[in-house]
Scaffold this active site. Structure first.
Site, short mmCIF file in Angstrom:
data_model
loop_
_atom_site.label_atom_id
_atom_site.label_comp_id
_atom_site.label_asym_id
_atom_site.label_seq_id
_atom_site.Cartn_x
_atom_site.Cartn_y
_atom_site.Cartn_z
CB CYS A 88 -44.08 30.50 -43.25
SG CYS A 88 -44.83 29.94 -44.88
CG HIS A 110 -41.99 25.24 -43.09
ND1 HIS A 110 -42.67 24.14 -43.76
CD2 HIS A 110 -42.56 26.48 -43.45
CE1 HIS A 110 -43.47 25.21 -44.64
NE2 HIS A 110 -43.63 26.25 -44.43
#
Lengths: 459, 242
Positions: free
Chosen positions: B94, B194
């Protein structure tokens, strides 16, 4: 007349929602009323003699509001409240459906996301903010963004309204201290907190599992904590810009804790045996007493009301099922889960544990947070563990990497609880740790009702 | 000392918004279960990445934290480039992935230089790409299925020197347009997923581990593990909608 008719429409819609298993039955009627009459909430709030209190923040909203309601009712006041954790606009309006016209004071639990607009409508006499933790990251990607929303809401308070906030939360406090809030704090003896970890080696990663990312709101430098009660709460200062947190005007000192059942607090010089364990409940209690005091209720009157306090909805609640004692607690983010796990691990009666993680909208659809919760501590319990919820399979993986493959993995709530009962010694308590909708599912399976029957208690 | 594998968790105190700790834990346990000795080292601001690290993990943080970290992180450019030259595997997730690229352009048009370890640029887009992701990955010659959850406002475009880690069948991936997700350049890997991504995708974790352990194993395949719970969780995640 019109308001009475609207309230009746709302009541019928609530029954329909419960019947159709759409939700806990508390939001639909309010949404309907909001659609028909957008001014309903503002008008009913304005009609309260003693005004309304709004409770918001990440954790502890429901319990704090519920404690405050108990305190106010013990003073003989009629309270209008949304009492089931239904805290979006529809649920807030429901506080006034079925409430008799003569309510004296409102206690409204309001979701952080909609707080600014609800504050602007309700114009509360007092706003209390509990804390800001990482939670529902798919809705609120940044805790700082949530703190900023809470500040916007606080700025919309009428000039003579009171702002009460958690002085132990550096992110929250720094974001609104210039607005002159009344603070509250908790002082607790150190007890180790989250599972300690070494720096690598045979241990786990070199950071406490449920610590929050902590940096100064002003300059971004990492904060230094000199006192820590739980997760990101305590006393902190910034070595970059010199910002320093403060101790609130209202202080609860934790004298002793007794696992799931109770804790002894010294609160505004009153000794209080709170029938709820956990340091988070010390925060909820001091918040409620602070609000009551600011409304003019003497602390000893507030604390004696809290001695009788019973949680009405499953943030932490005891239930009997098949003659077995169950203890239900809501977990929804690393900070709250850490305190619940600590309570479970310090209560010798616990004979089996269910961890039920679901990922519906109301839970937060991203369940990554379970990897930051201190399940390493939970698996050290010798009791059998059942993984449940819609994400039971993922929960099992989390527990495996924490150190123990769960004994049973079961998405069906009734089957999960039964599996725990079978594996639990006859006199043991079954501790159920569940996310919001997993909790509703368990209650429906056990009590046969998604609703919590607390609506009967309004007004 | 004497560890077979050193896992470096960069800024674990600050870049850990989305369960990034789970990625460290998955690599650590999966190596230990195979009998390797593992050291996990936390490296924060002002501290050096130790020589000889097998894996460096860089997670995501909030915008404010990432901004504050910027100078420290950019100072690590030479250090990390040197580690990569010695074979260290670097994984960015991310925000950490965005940092690995050449450039990040924020919503108000401010450009920030990245580490330049992957040829990629990220620009703030309209709205966030949020939801479950299903994809097929190809990493160092192995194909496998990938599941996770994405939540990012940046849109990443890869240059010719980087190839995507995966192709999405569900979800936005790098930019919501070209179907690519993540990036690979040599031993540097970035992803938006994630979940955290390694516990749910043990084949991905083992691909990273195999390369990171190659100084010890000579690049041999790793012994297989009983991945029953991981496989069931992965299969369940595959059945979910966006």
């Amino acid at each position: 007349m019109i308001d009475a008719a609207l309230a009746a429409v709302g009541g019928a819609a609530g029954a329909f929602s419960r019947f159709a298993h759409l939700g806990s039955g508390t939001s639909l009627p309010g949404r309907l009323v909001n659609r028909i009459d957008p001014g309903f909430l503002a008008r009913r709030a304005a009609s309260l003699d003693q005004g309304a209190v709004i409770v918001s923040g990440t954790n502890g909203k429901t319990t704090t509001a519920s404690m405050l309601r108990s305190i106010l009712q013990a003073q003989g006041l009629a309270v209008a409240a949304n009492t089931s954790g239904a805290n979006l606009p529809g649920g807030v309006v429901s506080a006034f459906l079925g409430a008799r016209q003569g309510a004296d004071v409102g206690v409204l639990e309001v979701d952080e996301g909609v707080l600014p607009s609800v504050v602007a409508e309700v114009l509360p006499r007092l706003l209390v903010l509990t804390n800001v933790f990482r939670d529902q990251l798919d809705r609120f990607p940044e805790p700082e963004g949530v703190a900023a929303r809470l500040r916007i809401a606080a700025e919309r308070l009428p000039a003579d309204s009171i702002l009460v906030a958690n002085a132990d939360d550096p992110l929250l406090w720094a974001s609104l201290e210039d607005l002159g809030p009344v603070g509250f704090s908790v002082l607790a003896p150190p007890d180790g907190g989250a599972t300690p970890r070494g720096r690598g080696g045979a241990g786990a990663p070199a950071i406490a599992a449920d610590a929050e990312p902590e940096s100064c709101l002003r300059c971004g430098t990492g904060l230094v904590f000199t006192r820590r009660t739980m997760a990101g709460l305590g006393s902190a200062h910034c070595e970059g810009c010199g910002w320093t947190s403060t101790i609130g005007r209202y202080v609860a000192r934790l004298v002793s804790r007794a696992g799931l059942e109770a804790s002894v607090l010294e609160l505004c010089e009153e000794l209080l045996t709170l029938p709820l364990g956990g340091i988070h409940n010390a925060y909820n209690a001091v918040a409620a007493v602070a609000v009551a005091a600011e409304l003019g209720i003497a602390p000893h009157r507030a604390t004696s009301a809290l001695e009788m306090f019973h949680p009405r909805f499953g943030r932490a609640e005891e239930l009997l099922f098949d003659d077995r004692q169950l203890w239900l607690a809501l977990i929804k983010n690393p900070a709250g889960a850490g305190t619940v796990i600590r309570d479970v691990c310090t209560d010798r009666r616990v004979g089996a544990v269910v961890v039920a993680i679901s990922d519906n909208d109301a839970d937060g659809r991203d369940v990554s947070w379970i990897w930051d919760a201190d399940f390493e501590r939970l698996v050290q319990l010798e009791a059998p563990i059942v993984a449940g919820g819609t994400r039971a399979a993922e929960t099992a993986v989390r527990l495996k990497y924490a150190g123990r493959i769960p004994d049973v993995v079961e998405t069906d709530p009734l089957a999960a609880v039964r599996a725990a009962i079978i594996s639990c010694p006859p006199d043991g308590v079954i501790a159920i740790l569940a996310t919001y909708t997993a909790m509703l599912d368990v209650r429906e399976a056990l009590v046969g009702d998604r609703s919590t029957r607390v609506e009967d208690d309004i007004a | 000392m004497g560890a077979d594998l050193v896992i470096v968790h960069l800024y674990p105190d600050l870049l850990r918004t989305y369960g990034d700790r789970g990625n460290v834990l998955a690599l650590q346990r999966r190596a230990e279960w195979r009998g390797f000795r593992v050291d996990v080292v936390a490296v924060s601001r002002g501290e050096r990445v130790p020589r000889g690290a097998g894996v460096v993990l860089l997670g995501g943080g909030t915008d404010r934290v990432q901004e504050a970290l910027g100078p420290d992180l950019r100072d690590r450019g030479p250090e990390l480039a040197e580690a990569v030259g010695e074979g260290t595997v670097v994984l960015g997730v991310c925000g950490g992935y965005q940092f690995l690229g050449n450039l990040y352009v924020s919503a108000d048009g401010v450009s920030t230089e990245g580490l330049g370890l992957i040829e990629a640029e990220t620009r703030a887009g309209k709205g966030r790409l949020v939801g479950r992701v299903g994809a097929t990955a190809e990493l160092w010659g192995n194909r496998f299925d990938l599941v996770g959850f994405e939540n990012h406002g940046g849109r990443t475009t890869l240059g010719p020197g980087a190839r995507p880690l995966a192709r999405v069948r569900m979800g936005g991936g790098n930019n919501g347009l070209d179907g690519s997700e993540g990036a690979v350049r040599g031993s540097v890997v970035g992803t938006y997923l994630h979940g955290p991504v390694f516990p749910l995708n043990p084949q991905f974790a083992d691909g990273i581990l195999k390369r990171a352990l190659s100084p010890v194993t000579g690049g041999d395949d790793l012994q297989s593990l009983d991945d029953g719970p991981e496989e069931r969780a992965h299969e369940h995640a595959r059945t979910l909608h966006r």
